[in-house]
Design an enzyme around this catalytic site. Structure first.
Site, mmCIF file in Angstrom:
data_model
loop_
_atom_site.group_PDB
_atom_site.id
_atom_site.type_symbol
_atom_site.label_atom_id
_atom_site.label_comp_id
_atom_site.label_asym_id
_atom_site.label_seq_id
_atom_site.Cartn_x
_atom_site.Cartn_y
_atom_site.Cartn_z
ATOM 1 C CD GLU A 1 -2.499 1.441 2.620
ATOM 2 O OE1 GLU A 1 -3.386 2.522 2.633
ATOM 3 O OE2 GLU A 1 -2.334 0.662 3.340
ATOM 4 C CG ASP A 28 7.344 7.377 14.943
ATOM 5 O OD1 ASP A 28 8.397 8.383 15.006
ATOM 6 O OD2 ASP A 28 6.409 7.591 14.699
ATOM 7 C CG ASP A 79 7.726 12.154 16.482
ATOM 8 O OD1 ASP A 79 8.366 12.187 15.669
ATOM 9 O OD2 ASP A 79 6.423 11.675 16.614
#
Length: 370
Positions: free
Chosen positions: A72, A140, A142
């Site tokens: 995708e 991930d 941050d």
């Protein structure tokens, strides 16, 4: 507003899902005109295809020729339309679609059991087999998750004073993935704004980072973040010490207050009486903070390498973990914003070629990362 938009593709059943997002994805100052130049001249379509095919490129008898077409892609449009479940059979298809739609952001999702663009057709046939079956292991990180241990910035803001926290995360996680778990195909990518992403493209993580990485960078953070400069900050340190009768913390509090009141004192107050708890404190301030939801859920989307962050105009360039301490997020190629010096900024855009060449992302026919 969420809905399905059906349009005829080359196979007659191309189905595109879109979502009208709340708020404005693209800031008013973002000059998306230069995306057309970027997508037309510089975006590494062939490298993306080679990577995400993992050798299933149709050139070998045993390869899965449907592999890439089951991956995708998601496009965010300038008019705030979010196109999910895009899929492509080849480099030309991917390139043609990106150039036509000129998305302000490209996200990559998992490999599904069937072509995601044809999922409704499979559902109508009674075989409800549409499910994610494969995705890279993603980490991930941050900077906003470090707001309780940094004092120079907060939220989405970053600077060279707090960026070493990202350097620590890269070094710790990369070392563990390679040395403790035996992974070798790993890509680190700047998010374009306030963090980094790690794509692990093969397979297994332990803890031996304290002496090698954390203590070295913690010493730097002591100065850059002024961790002991205010009562609120050193009380946070004292709260980490297991001291039921308060004897040690009371002594340290007195020493810190005495040092603060002594003009010209340059002695590093953090080393006094803390040796038994230094390791725990260092870990609390420096150990990588991960968004586990991104790592856990197979169908989670992640911004594609080399795409442009729509809020900053910065390109999501790869980061070399062996030299990550030299990375400056403010120095990456940046798309011009409205009102900026276009000549200077567009020259930065074309530096992407240098980044792409020097990154040496792919190696060998399997398309895996170094």
């Amino acid at each position: 507003m969420i809905g399905d938009q059906v349009s005829k593709g080359s196979d007659g059943i191309m189905i595109v899902e879109y979502e009208q997002k709340q708020g404005n994805v693209v800031p008013d100052g973002f000059n998306s005109h230069y995306l057309k130049v970027y997508y037309g001249k510089l975006f590494p379509y062939a490298d993306i295809f080679k990577w995400m095919s993992y050798g299933n490129d149709g050139k070998h008898p045993a390869c899965d020729q449907s592999y890439f077409s089951r991956r995708e892609f998601s496009f965010t449009q300038e008019n705030d339309v979010y196109l999910r479940f895009q899929s492509f059979n080849s480099v030309p298809e991917l390139e043609s679609s990106v150039k036509e739609k000129c998305p302000v952001k490209i996200d990559i999702g998992p490999v599904y059991s069937v072509d995601p663009a044809k999922r409704h057709a499979y559902a109508q046939s009674g075989d409800n087999v549409f499910t994610p079956v494969e995705r890279e292991l993603i980490f991930d990180i941050d900077m906003s998750d470090y707001d309780d241990v940094r004092y120079c910035c907060s939220g989405a803001d970053v600077c060279l004073e707090c960026w070493p926290l990202m350097t620590i995360a890269i070094k710790v996680i990369d070392t563990a993935l390679r040395d403790d778990f035996g992974f070798s195909h790993i890509l680190w990518v700047y998010s374009g704004r306030r963090g980094v992403r790690c794509w692990v493209c093969d397979g297994k993580a332990r803890r031996r980072s304290y002496t090698g990485v954390l203590t070295e960078f913690f010493k730097k953070l002591l100065l850059s973040q002024k961790i002991f400069s205010t009562e609120e900050r050193y009380e946070k340190i004292l709260d980490m010490i297991p001291d039921p009768d308060q004897s040690i913390t009371s002594e340290l509090r007195g020493r810190w207050q005495e040092k603060r009141q002594t003009p010209g004192s340059k002695e590093d107050i953090n080393v006094q009486g803390l040796r038994r708890w230094v390791e725990e404190i260092v870990f609390s301030f420096t150990y990588p903070s991960l968004d586990m939801e991104v790592s856990k859920h197979m169908n989670h989307l992640l911004k594609a390498p080399f795409c442009v962050h729509p809020k900053t105009g910065r390109v999501c360039v790869p980061i070399d973990p062996n030299h990550c301490e030299d990375f400056d997020p403010a120095a990456v190629p940046t798309f011009p914003l409205m009102g900026q010096n276009v000549t200077r900024e567009i020259n930065q855009v074309f530096q992407i070629v240098v980044f792409a060449a020097s990154a040496k992302i792919l190696q060998g026919g399997d398309g895996k990362f170094l």
